[in-house]
Design an enzyme around this catalytic site. Structure first.
Site, short mmCIF file in Angstrom:
data_model
loop_
_atom_site.label_atom_id
_atom_site.label_comp_id
_atom_site.label_asym_id
_atom_site.label_seq_id
_atom_site.Cartn_x
_atom_site.Cartn_y
_atom_site.Cartn_z
N ALA A 258 0.83 -1.21 0.00
CA ALA A 258 0.00 0.00 0.00
C ALA A 258 0.86 1.27 0.00
CB ALA A 258 -0.94 -0.02 1.20
N HIS A 259 0.19 2.40 -0.05
CA HIS A 259 0.85 3.71 -0.13
C HIS A 259 1.75 3.97 1.08
CE1 HIS A 259 -2.97 4.19 1.98
NE2 HIS A 259 -2.41 5.16 2.66
N ASN A 260 2.86 4.60 0.82
CA ASN A 260 3.80 5.08 1.85
C ASN A 260 4.58 3.99 2.55
OD1 ASN A 260 2.62 7.54 1.31
ND2 ASN A 260 1.37 7.58 3.15
#
Lengths: 363, 363, 363
Positions: A258-260
């Site tokens: 997922a993001h980050n």
């Protein structure tokens, strides 16, 4: 193909014995090997298979008596399975993607294509994309705007890489891998039930229906050198900065990053693992298949997680974990042993209760 | 880009302070921000980062003393994270897909293409497909026969939409999303072991080997307005009628929605969730990553499920659940606490048994 | 379309009653059926729906009094749901992929294309690939070098098949299925922490950071007749020999089949199942969604696994299992019942301890 036993042994930094000038065409399991194949016999328990096949030469385990096995020649590698890496690289027949830039590919004129790059049929290369030397972009691939790919990139068919991703050298992506899709980040105008339930561990408070507002991904994805990602695996963009994948990371099929998220060097995640947003995974971490890690947490260096583990909070470096929620493997085994004995415990407890109560009555 | 602090604050319905005419080019994390970036500082715990970067202006948390933070200007949004939605939409650099209908796209002459529609390189639009105004169909996308897409559809690269799907306005699909693949529905000529095992909770009866006969999907998929689906997510066709996705639903990467499922408005499913066939999910439901729901069951409105929960039967509206099988979160925590103390209980129980038995002997 | 009730009944080997010359255009759920639709009413509990719709004819359950239901005609199938297979095949409206070899497809001149084969727009067929008669290759598909596909293959859009895969007759692949990606097989130069932790059940010994060396996949994938694979499902190549999928196997969406796996005939795996490397799955096995099986193990014939089960070691033939780790379903239910009663047991135990200790004091 067509290597002598001697040539293969040299490439593997291993020793050749017997008729070392024998040429082999393929490698094969012992029972299926033909007379021109190199049988792979790095584990003595498969030695019986040799008699079923026709191999004259084999890669055998350290200490094997190759003559007693009826072979004309042999290669002995001190760490047999590691030898498999070099050997399989030598004899890999490959995908036979066409060489050069296929006329059906759509390459933006502003893209910078390195030397000795092949771009497969019906691939699309976006504006200002940079592709390193000796790279092979497979059929139907998409390389987005402002993407940078290092040297010797190898993309199998139908890989997509979104805008502004930066990827190091020797990157390998299996079919359908998705790099730099948008992150999944939504907010509600007012505090949501999920925020309340997290704070209270279970109480979402008064429910108010709210719609979700999208947070766009302004970051992209940065990937180090020597990374491989599996079929249909997805690595999402970061929200403000890039999602980061370290050097030497290996992701199996259908892994979700997922993001980050940040993943340290040489970490390996098996099939269908999922890492939720903003979580940091250390170096040399190994997860079995179908593991999950919650968002906004940290998994230390050298953590090993058994298949199916769900890591719902921080895991300290070096720990070996298992379970849902994941705990130290030895705690898990102890808890599980107790669980199996639980039906018996209820019986024994009832009996003891009964005996104590009888005693009380008797008194 | 290039907005003044004042312009951004107005767009966010927030307040601007200090030098509100400063222009910014990008947004950035505080520690990584340059002099022309807007630092994002909606949480005081990251305030130290400001000193590491060069930001002159920031989006700060309500009540922040922006001058004490050394800033020349600031935007204050009462609900900082919600402000992120509007802000990131303003400054999103986008994918730079080419504008217009790319000459390499294969568009069936019977398709109806709205105004201001872009169709990317090597996309395929099938017969009688209808694409709403201001839509952007990405490179390598496939829009099947008789599909209807609303206005302002945005498909990233390699999205596929099977025949007869009907999708509302402002639909967003990430790379590799699969809409309207066939449902997975097979029957055996005679009663199968699975049917028997479900009835008896574990006994499949006499085993008779049978092959599977395919039930074709006659339905398609109907999707409301303002829906977003993640990379490589799959939504299958219904058997007789359509599978239904409500308005405002958000699905993360690699989510599996089986045939005949219905999902209520504003429900959000995180990565790798799976909903089995003919199950009905309410409105405003939120599931963490890797959740699963059995077939032919119902999840009520406003249910919240923690990551990895497997809902194996009906969940009433408003419940917060966790575990495999999923139960009320507080019950799960209690059961789990017991499980952790179980090895100790066995020891204590043995001691008590011993003490009672000694007592009996003594008497 | 446009079949009479009589024609449909004959095709299904069922009986027609009443006005058997009525022609129907579509099939529909009872409540949604129009006057020219065949209502599907194989379960009496949906009979009330008939009154809401306008159906004049229905496929009804055995023993139904179709006249009392207000119908003009009816079809009665002794095993209603099985009849659905033939019926849905008759009336399936299909994907409307164009017939013939589309001019935009890129077909290698050395490929052997059978009779009556269609190849969709922008598909790529590699060198020496063989495609059986009456096959339909969807838009954007990739068929690699030296692949062999049997007769009546049906590939939906964006399916990819890597080099040297061999697939039998009547193969169906849903959108984005990935056949013959490389296996996920990596070794470390020295013994790794994972190897140590497996041997000791939890102790990885002294940690030494190591990078991973790739083992190339020399094998490919062999698939039998009558196999169907779901959207975005991935079947990896074998290391030395092929990964093997038996006849009649059905895989749902996003199923992960790792290198060297063997799956027996007529086995069915629901959505998001994962089978780790070198594991052997028997015949007629059925797994619910999100199941997992460890590497290098064996699942016997006719095993049934409930949704979410993680099989971490060998499962004998015929067993019905559930849980993580998966155990016999009845054991799981018993253990789980105990777990739910555990908080109560702690209370009861404390009370008993107390009563015994009081007794001791009293004595």
């Amino acid at each position: 193909m067509g290597y002598t036993i001697q040539q293969i042994a040299e490439a593997l930094d291993a020793e050749a014995f017997g008729n070392t000038s024998l040429k082999i065409n393929r490698v094969a399991e012992p029972a299926l090997a033909g007379p021109d194949d190199l049988a792979l016999l790095t584990n003595p328990k498969f030695a019986d298979g040799l008699a079923l096949g026709k191999a004259r030469v084999a890669l055998v385990w350290p200490g094997a008596d190759w003559q007693a096995l009826g072979l004309e020649g042999a290669i002995i590698s001190t760490r047999g399975r590691f030898g498999m890496s070099g050997l399989t690289a030598m004899v890999d027949p490959g995908q036979h993607f066409p060489i050069g830039i296929h006329p059906s590919a759509v390459v933006d004129p502003s893209a910078q294509i390195g030397n000795d790059v092949s771009i497969g049929p019906l691939a699309v290369i976006g504006p200002r994309a940079v592709i390193g030397d000796q790279s092979m972009i497979g059929p139907h691939c998409y390389v987005g705007a402002d993407v940078t790919l290092g040297t010797q990139t190898f993309l199998r068919e139908m890989v997509s890489i979104g805008a502004r991703a930066t990827i190091g050298d020797r990157f390998i992506a299996q079919p359908g891998a998705r790099i730099a899709g948008d992150g999944f980040s939504f907010v509600t105008p007012e505090k949501s039930g999920v925020e309340a339930a997290r704070e209270t561990l279970g109480d979402q408070g008064e429910v108010t229906a709210q719609s979700w507002a999208r947070i766009h991904s302004l970051g992209s994805v940065t990937i180090g050198n020597d990374v491989e990602v599996g079929s249909n695996t997805c690595i999402d963009c970061g929200t403000i900065r890039d999602t980061i994948i370290g050097n030497g990371v290996k992701l199996d099929n259908m892994v979700h990053i997922a993001h980050n998220v940040e993943i340290g060097d040489d970490t390996l995640l098996a099939g269908q693992c999922g890492i939720a947003g903003s979580t940091k995974i250390g170096r040399n971490v190994v997860m079995g298949g179908q593991c999950g890690v919650s968002d906004n947490t940290t998994i230390g260096d050298n953590v090993i997680a058994g298949g199916g583990s769900k890591m719902m909070s921080k895991v300290p470096a070096g720990r070996v974990v298992l379970g849902y929620p994941a705990v130290k493997m030895e705690s898990h085994l102890e808890m599980y042993k107790g669980l199996r004995r639980l039906p018996r415990l209820f019986k024994d407890f009832a009996a003891l209760q009964n005996s104590v109560s009888k005693r009380d009555t008797k008194d």
